[in-house]
Design a protein around this motif. Structure first.
Motif, PDB file in Angstrom:
ATOM      1  N   CYS A   1       0.842  -1.197   0.000  1.00  0.00           N
ATOM      2  CA  CYS A   1       0.000   0.000   0.000  1.00  0.00           C
ATOM      3  C   CYS A   1       0.878   1.248   0.000  1.00  0.00           C
ATOM      4  O   CYS A   1       1.675   1.450   0.915  1.00  0.00           O
ATOM      5  CB  CYS A   1      -0.912  -0.017   1.226  1.00  0.00           C
ATOM      6  N   ASP A   2       0.705   2.085  -1.042  1.00  0.00           N
ATOM      7  CA  ASP A   2       1.492   3.313  -1.182  1.00  0.00           C
ATOM      8  C   ASP A   2       1.445   4.199   0.063  1.00  0.00           C
ATOM      9  O   ASP A   2       2.430   4.841   0.406  1.00  0.00           O
ATOM     10  CB  ASP A   2       0.945   4.154  -2.345  1.00  0.00           C
TER      11      ASP A   2
ATOM     12  N   ALA B   1       4.210   7.571  -0.368  1.00  0.00           N
ATOM     13  CA  ALA B   1       4.697   7.965  -1.689  1.00  0.00           C
ATOM     14  C   ALA B   1       4.004   7.127  -2.745  1.00  0.00           C
ATOM     15  O   ALA B   1       3.692   5.956  -2.521  1.00  0.00           O
ATOM     16  CB  ALA B   1       6.201   7.764  -1.783  1.00  0.00           C
ATOM     17  N   ALA B   2       3.748   7.762  -3.914  1.00  0.00           N
ATOM     18  CA  ALA B   2       3.129   7.026  -5.011  1.00  0.00           C
ATOM     19  C   ALA B   2       4.103   5.966  -5.522  1.00  0.00           C
ATOM     20  O   ALA B   2       5.315   6.158  -5.476  1.00  0.00           O
ATOM     21  CB  ALA B   2       2.760   7.993  -6.131  1.00  0.00           C
ATOM     22  N   PHE B   3       3.564   4.851  -6.022  1.00  0.00           N
ATOM     23  CA  PHE B   3       4.399   3.794  -6.614  1.00  0.00           C
ATOM     24  C   PHE B   3       5.395   3.182  -5.631  1.00  0.00           C
ATOM     25  O   PHE B   3       6.522   2.866  -6.016  1.00  0.00           O
ATOM     26  CB  PHE B   3       5.191   4.325  -7.829  1.00  0.00           C
ATOM     27  N   ALA B   4       5.004   3.029  -4.370  1.00  0.00           N
ATOM     28  CA  ALA B   4       5.913   2.456  -3.383  1.00  0.00           C
ATOM     29  C   ALA B   4       6.357   1.054  -3.786  1.00  0.00           C
ATOM     30  O   ALA B   4       7.472   0.634  -3.480  1.00  0.00           O
ATOM     31  CB  ALA B   4       5.246   2.428  -2.011  1.00  0.00           C
ATOM     32  N   PHE B   5       5.489   0.331  -4.503  1.00  0.00           N
ATOM     33  CA  PHE B   5       5.804  -1.060  -4.850  1.00  0.00           C
ATOM     34  C   PHE B   5       6.890  -1.167  -5.914  1.00  0.00           C
ATOM     35  O   PHE B   5       7.490  -2.216  -6.089  1.00  0.00           O
ATOM     36  CB  PHE B   5       4.555  -1.785  -5.338  1.00  0.00           C
ATOM     37  N   VAL B   6       7.121  -0.069  -6.663  1.00  0.00           N
ATOM     38  CA  VAL B   6       8.071  -0.145  -7.779  1.00  0.00           C
ATOM     39  C   VAL B   6       9.463  -0.536  -7.273  1.00  0.00           C
ATOM     40  O   VAL B   6      10.161  -1.344  -7.879  1.00  0.00           O
ATOM     41  CB  VAL B   6       8.107   1.183  -8.567  1.00  0.00           C
TER      42      VAL B   6
ATOM     43  N   VAL C   1      10.420  -4.204  -6.895  1.00  0.00           N
ATOM     44  CA  VAL C   1      10.931  -4.960  -8.051  1.00  0.00           C
ATOM     45  C   VAL C   1      12.453  -5.089  -7.968  1.00  0.00           C
ATOM     46  O   VAL C   1      13.038  -6.056  -8.457  1.00  0.00           O
ATOM     47  CB  VAL C   1      10.481  -4.288  -9.372  1.00  0.00           C
ATOM     48  N   ASP C   2      13.098  -4.099  -7.325  1.00  0.00           N
ATOM     49  CA  ASP C   2      14.558  -4.158  -7.177  1.00  0.00           C
ATOM     50  C   ASP C   2      15.011  -5.382  -6.377  1.00  0.00           C
ATOM     51  O   ASP C   2      16.168  -5.797  -6.472  1.00  0.00           O
ATOM     52  CB  ASP C   2      15.078  -2.892  -6.480  1.00  0.00           C
TER      53      ASP C   2
ATOM     54  N   ALA D   1      14.966  -8.728 -11.560  1.00  0.00           N
ATOM     55  CA  ALA D   1      14.098  -8.885 -12.737  1.00  0.00           C
ATOM     56  C   ALA D   1      14.823  -8.548 -14.036  1.00  0.00           C
ATOM     57  O   ALA D   1      14.306  -7.853 -14.896  1.00  0.00           O
ATOM     58  CB  ALA D   1      12.851  -8.029 -12.566  1.00  0.00           C
TER      59      ALA D   1
ATOM     60  N   GLU E   1       5.146 -10.199 -14.049  1.00  0.00           N
ATOM     61  CA  GLU E   1       4.982  -9.721 -12.678  1.00  0.00           C
ATOM     62  C   GLU E   1       3.768  -8.819 -12.590  1.00  0.00           C
ATOM     63  O   GLU E   1       3.435  -8.115 -13.537  1.00  0.00           O
ATOM     64  CB  GLU E   1       6.260  -8.956 -12.299  1.00  0.00           C
ATOM     65  N   SER E   2       3.097  -8.849 -11.436  1.00  0.00           N
ATOM     66  CA  SER E   2       1.932  -7.993 -11.223  1.00  0.00           C
ATOM     67  C   SER E   2       1.871  -7.581  -9.751  1.00  0.00           C
ATOM     68  O   SER E   2       2.625  -8.089  -8.921  1.00  0.00           O
ATOM     69  CB  SER E   2       0.663  -8.737 -11.640  1.00  0.00           C
ATOM     70  N   HIS E   3       0.961  -6.656  -9.441  1.00  0.00           N
ATOM     71  CA  HIS E   3       0.879  -6.129  -8.079  1.00  0.00           C
ATOM     72  C   HIS E   3      -0.569  -5.796  -7.751  1.00  0.00           C
ATOM     73  O   HIS E   3      -1.295  -5.282  -8.597  1.00  0.00           O
ATOM     74  CB  HIS E   3       1.744  -4.866  -7.975  1.00  0.00           C
ATOM     75  N   VAL E   4      -0.983  -6.099  -6.530  1.00  0.00           N
ATOM     76  CA  VAL E   4      -2.300  -5.678  -6.051  1.00  0.00           C
ATOM     77  C   VAL E   4      -2.113  -4.672  -4.930  1.00  0.00           C
ATOM     78  O   VAL E   4      -1.201  -4.813  -4.116  1.00  0.00           O
ATOM     79  CB  VAL E   4      -3.161  -6.878  -5.560  1.00  0.00           C
TER      80      VAL E   4
END
Lengths: 387, 352
Positions: B54-55, B60-65, B68-69, B73, B79-82
């Motif tokens: 959850c951002d 911050a927006a796109f916290a999940f990005v 991926v680090d 990858a 890959e996907s995200h909920v």
């Protein structure tokens, strides 16, 4: 074994800067009701709702699907919320299709939206992240240097971006739902518009829009009973790579190349320019058309701009492979929905339901979305034929 | 539905504040652990990866990005995200396996709640026009729910304290737990109320951390030669957002999901229920029709440690690991989201 699935209903809202006449729920419901009506269905016919949008900070509502369940007739049903950055509208459509292709569900509703006027996307994107360098650049500032590198490598003429900006706006003028309606736009007007992020001028950038898009996806048996033509999902693929790593190719990212290869293999596409009749591609900044023409295999590397300049991607010039006949992201950009609009518009083309921006006899079309630092991709190929 | 195997699960210790550790640093150790358990090297060795976060926790927006680090990858992965608890990421991957486009999947969930004030942050997941402006926090909503149950005579404060005492006691055996101890119901009832009728111990703690899981087809699990638990049923449901339209002493969406997942199709040895507030365990137990012969929350549950966005997947992992260790033959795991148990996911797991 994957089951066949098809888009049997599409619903969109009118896209505009501010939808002051509706709440978030009202706007999302408008698209959903339009999709149900298109499919000749009611809320009771839907088994699950799959919803997508870009960062919650764009409206300032955390997990808005919790509040939207009532407006989407989802009480007592499954609801899933997808978020994969700018590609989310496309990813959501793919996840939604999975509900049916898995054989677990017969018919589902998928919705994506953004009500940008509720907040400020530029601010939301520029919020400093802990432990990360603060760019404070928004999306245009992030992509401009990558575009400059493309121009340097390809020796593209300075006005290839201007050409795309004009072409997509002329397409959008044929689409009553498009946000920007600029039927009189000229190359000179675009060239004279203020420079925002060198080389991107104001009129080479997407607008900030409110809007929602919805689709009903059904299995083979139910699609056959649908009142209008179904758009059969012939292939769907997603790819992700990190924002940064040593040696990352940012102009022509590998994740996009791999994703396209995957979806073409599923759909039996050997030569995308010949085998596809049209494409709805995520082009938020003009120069991304020639760049994606190369990334997606429509043109050789360094030659995408030649296709653009020749008019091959223009519906109004009678090009052989129209890109973004709906006007694309350059005309309407409710961010979280923008990817799904591409997927839905591809479906409308092969259903023969695209109205004034219909590509004559379109049978097979590509829908595309990307997000993050051009690192998340989702694509699908839809066709009027099952196989 | 084809059977799906859970072959690996790892979770970090629940800690109140992970300090300067970023999300990637929280995720890496649990990924390394599930790769080791499975005998694979990286996310490149599975067919699909999906995460939940959850951002707003990071602010911050796109916290999940950044997550991926943690995956390595390169070359790019599927890959996907909920924007949900990672239990729903498991559901998405489970569909992919049903569809036949993936044989194996990596799931992970992570949350770093410490930078903000979680109960207040979560008030912004309410209806933005009518409820969010009131800043009603999650604890206030849960207190209203507990009050309706106490007033109707359905539960007593001692019933709530019993849940807490058992949870803290069970957590003594859980190395990942944040809150543990040997307290009696009488001890707990001596404490002052916090948001009446809730006492502090009726509320889950706030934790930073992550968890990860690997699932696959039965054939793949056999090929890997790893022990596994089987997902026999899984279903998720949501109900109305309007608290005033709900009977808060029931969880209708849990009842429907439990039925669809087949909870009642056999005896339930163990259940892990995502009940962030003590009285909610009682609601969930009733909604799932669990009897006194079911061991509930042997890990201590989320009252002993609650990593938002990972706790739901951890409930499933806790049950799976007990089945793999031979401590149970059949179990139920529950995940929740939203105010007063608005959205729920039920998984039924069995030994092979």
């Amino acid at each position: 074994m994957a089951q066949l699935a098809a888009v049997v209903g599409v619903g969109q809202t009118k896209y505009k800067t501010k939808r002051k006449d509706v709440s978030i729920a009202g706007m999302v419901r408008e698209a959903a009701v339009n999709a149900l009506e298109d499919a000749g269905l009611t809320w009771n016919d839907i088994d699950a709702v799959i919803i997508g949008k870009a960062p919650d900070m764009f409206e300032g509502v955390i997990m808005p699907e919790l509040y939207l369940t009532d407006a989407l007739g989802c009480n007592g049903k499954p609801m899933l919320r997808v978020h994969t950055a700018g590609s989310v509208g496309g990813s959501t459509a793919i996840v939604a299709a999975t509900y049916v292709q898995s054989g677990v569900f017969k018919r589902i509703l998928t919705v994506s939206f953004e009500k940008q006027s509720e907040s400020n996307a530029m601010w939301a994107l520029s919020n400093p992240q802990p432990f990360s360098p603060h760019l404070n650049a928004g999306a245009g500032g992030y992509f401009a240097p990558i575009i400059r590198e493309y121009m340097r490598r390809s020796n593209a003429p300075y006005d290839a971006g201007i050409k795309v900006a004009v072409k997509d706006r002329l397409h959008g003028a044929k689409n009553p739902l498009a946000h920007l309606q600029l039927p009189e736009i000229t190359m000179k007007e675009v060239e004279d518009s203020p420079m925002l992020w060198e080389p991107l001028r104001f009129l080479e950038a997407c607008p900030s829009s409110d809007g929602a898009c919805a689709m009903v996806i059904a299995n083979e048996e139910l699609a056959a009973k649908s009142p209008r033509k179904p758009a059969w999902i012939r292939g769907a693929a997603m790819r992700s790579e990190p924002t940064m790593y040593a040696g990352r190719e940012q102009v022509n990212p590998r994740a996009g190349i791999d994703c396209a290869k995957d979806v073409y293999a599923q759909a039996g596409i050997h030569n995308p320019r010949k085998d596809l009749d049209c494409a709805e591609i995520y082009v938020p900044f003009s120069w991304y058309e020639p760049m994606w023409l190369e990334n997606l295999g429509f043109a050789d590397e360094g030659k995408g701009w030649e296709l653009t300049m020749s008019g091959a991607t223009s519906l109004t010039e009678g090009g052989d492979i129209p890109w973004n006949p709906s006007g694309g992201v350059l005309c309407s950009n409710p961010i979280g929905a923008s990817g799904m609009i591409r997927f839905a518009e591809a479906a409308q083309q092969v259903r023969g339901e695209a109205g004034d921006h219909q590509v004559d006899g379109a049978k097979t079309a590509l829908g595309h979305a990307y997000g993050g630092g051009a690192q998340f991709y989702s694509m699908w190929v839809v066709s009027s034929e099952k196989a | 539905m084809r059977d799906v195997a859970i072959v690996a699960f790892a979770q970090s210790n629940c800690q109140r504040d992970a300090g300067a550790q970023n999300e990637v640093e929280l995720i890496m150790p649990v990924l390394t652990e599930v790769f080791k358990q499975t005998g694979i090297k990286s996310a490149q060795d599975v067919d699909f990866t999906c995460s939940g976060s959850c951002d707003y926790q990071q602010g911050a927006a796109f916290a999940f990005v950044a997550g991926v680090d943690a995956l390595g990858a390169v070359p790019p992965i599927k890959e996907s995200h909920v924007e949900m608890d990672a239990a729903w990421a498991l559901y998405e991957a489970w569909l992919k396996i049903q569809m036949g486009t993936a044989e194996s999947a990596l799931l992970y969930g992570f949350g770093k709640s410490s930078p903000g004030e979680l109960p207040i942050v979560l008030s912004q997941q309410l209806d933005p026009y009518y409820l969010a402006p009131l800043w009603v926090d999650t604890i206030a909503f849960a207190a209203m729910q507990a009050r309706t149950m106490l007033d109707s005579g359905e539960i007593t404060e001692a019933d709530m304290a019993e849940v807490v005492a058992r949870s803290r006691n069970n957590a003594l055996k859980n190395p990942h737990a944040q809150l543990k101890g040997d307290q009696t119901v009488a001890d707990l009832l001596k404490e002052a109320t916090y948001v009446s009728p809730l006492r502090r111990h009726d509320c889950c703690p706030i934790s930073d951390g992550a968890c990860a899981m690997i699932i696959c087809t039965i054939e793949k699990a056999e090929e890997w030669g790893k022990p596994y638990a089987i997902i026999k049923g899984i279903d998720h449901r949501i109900e109305t957002h309007h608290i005033g339209s709900r009977d808060l002493s029931r969880s209708v969406s849990t009842e429907i999901a439990g039925k669809a997942a087949g909870v009642a199709d056999g005896p339930v040895d163990v259940a892990e229920l995502y009940a962030p507030f003590s009285h909610q365990e009682i609601i969930l137990k009733k909604a799932l029709g669990l009897g006194d012969d079911t061991v509930i929350n042997p890990s201590g549950g989320v009252l002993a440690g609650n990593v938002m966005m990972a706790s739901g997947l951890s409930r499933i992992g806790e049950v799976a690991m007990r089945i793999i260790r031979g401590e149970a033959k059949r179990g139920v795991a529950h995940a929740t989201s939203g105010p007063c148990l608005q959205q729920n996911l039920i998984t039924v797991l069995e030994a092979k």
